[in-house]
Design an enzyme around this catalytic site. Structure first.
Site, mmCIF file in Angstrom:
data_model
loop_
_atom_site.group_PDB
_atom_site.id
_atom_site.type_symbol
_atom_site.label_atom_id
_atom_site.label_comp_id
_atom_site.label_asym_id
_atom_site.label_seq_id
_atom_site.Cartn_x
_atom_site.Cartn_y
_atom_site.Cartn_z
ATOM 1 N N ASP A 97 0.800 -1.212 0.050
ATOM 2 C CA ASP A 97 -0.053 -0.054 0.111
ATOM 3 C C ASP A 97 0.725 1.334 0.110
ATOM 4 O O ASP A 97 1.871 1.091 0.434
ATOM 5 C CB ASP A 97 -0.797 0.032 1.194
ATOM 6 C CG ASP A 97 -1.751 -1.183 1.410
ATOM 7 O OD1 ASP A 97 -2.240 -1.747 0.300
ATOM 8 O OD2 ASP A 97 -2.345 -1.680 2.362
HETATM 9 N N1 URA Z 1 -1.269 -5.876 3.917
HETATM 10 C C1 URA Z 1 -1.853 -4.713 4.000
HETATM 11 O O1 URA Z 1 -2.834 -4.387 4.614
HETATM 12 N N2 URA Z 1 -0.992 -3.957 3.073
HETATM 13 C C2 URA Z 1 0.228 -4.013 2.641
HETATM 14 O O2 URA Z 1 0.670 -3.227 1.989
HETATM 15 C C3 URA Z 1 0.551 -5.325 2.562
HETATM 16 C C4 URA Z 1 -0.290 -6.240 3.299
#
Ligand code: URA
Length: 231
Positions: A106
């Protein structure tokens, strides 16, 4: 490089066709050191050959390249984006050629992200059937409990067709206001860690990936830095 035909070597190294390579040979633009008797398309060259075109040394491209990046927050895991900075922008333009991030973190997640031009390896690491472990450390609002450890180990409902695969939750530090956890999951569903934590009534405040399969985030690699690795 094992021995290779000269026209093939030129085609691979210069991203041209063998026909174009043969034309260069006919024009006398190609030289080889140590000089073979004749310079023909089928002349074999090997590691000890130096090939020049118009006096410029031509080298075989590296097979594939791999960079481990410590992704900072604020960058999107994409090759292009009209609004946000992409993780590729953390590399100088001449290194970005054909690279892509293996999977997505993310925008606000930090940590290990592999950048490569190796599609087959990316598939190995991302394919749901391969169950490659991904380990994250997170700061969590709320208190993670032994019940959460059990629930994650058994698999929980995050609104997908099936429950999550067994995941290993370790509580690194527990406190009234929040905890630090380490979580190893075998999948890579959208926002998976945040959704798992939310499914047990807590909230991820910050998230960092520390490993993916055999790849580990090196301790000395600061956010925004990358290092070339061999795989
Ligand atoms: N899980 C998440 O919630 N975000 C990420 O960036 C990676 C795994």
């Amino acid at each position: 490089m094992s021995s290779k035909r000269l026209d093939q070597f030129l085609a691979d190294a210069m991203d041209i066709t063998r026909k174009e390579a043969k034309a260069m040979l006919r024009q006398g633009r190609v030289k080889i050191e140590p000089a073979p008797g004749t310079v023909k398309p089928e002349t074999k060259i090997n590691d000890s050959s130096t090939v020049t075109v118009d006096g410029q040394i031509v080298s075989e491209p590296e097979e594939h390249v791999y960079y481990l990046l410590n992704k900072p927050a604020g960058y999107v895991s994409a090759t292009e984006d009209s609004r946000d900075h992409t993780v590729l922008e953390l590399l100088p333009p001449q290194k970005r050629r054909k690279l892509f991030p293996v999977g997505r973190l993310d925008k606000d997640t930090t940590g290990l992200l592999l950048l490569t031009d190796d599609g087959a390896l990316a598939h190995e690491l991302l394919s749901p059937e391969k169950h490659v472990d991904k380990t994250y450390e997170a700061a969590v609002r709320g208190i993670m409990t032994d019940e959460d450890i059990k629930a994650f180990a058994e698999g929980i409902d995050i609104g997908e067709e099936k429950p999550t695969l067994p995941a290993k939750l370790e509580i690194l530090s527990s406190c009234e206001e929040g905890c630090r956890i380490r979580l190893t999951i075998q999948e890579g569903k959208f926002h998976q860690v945040k959704r798992m934590v939310s499914a047990v009534g807590k909230e991820v405040i910050s998230l960092k990936r520390i490993s993916m399969g055999k790849l580990k985030l090196p301790e000395g690699l600061a956010e925004g830095q990358y290092m070339k690795i061999q795989l």
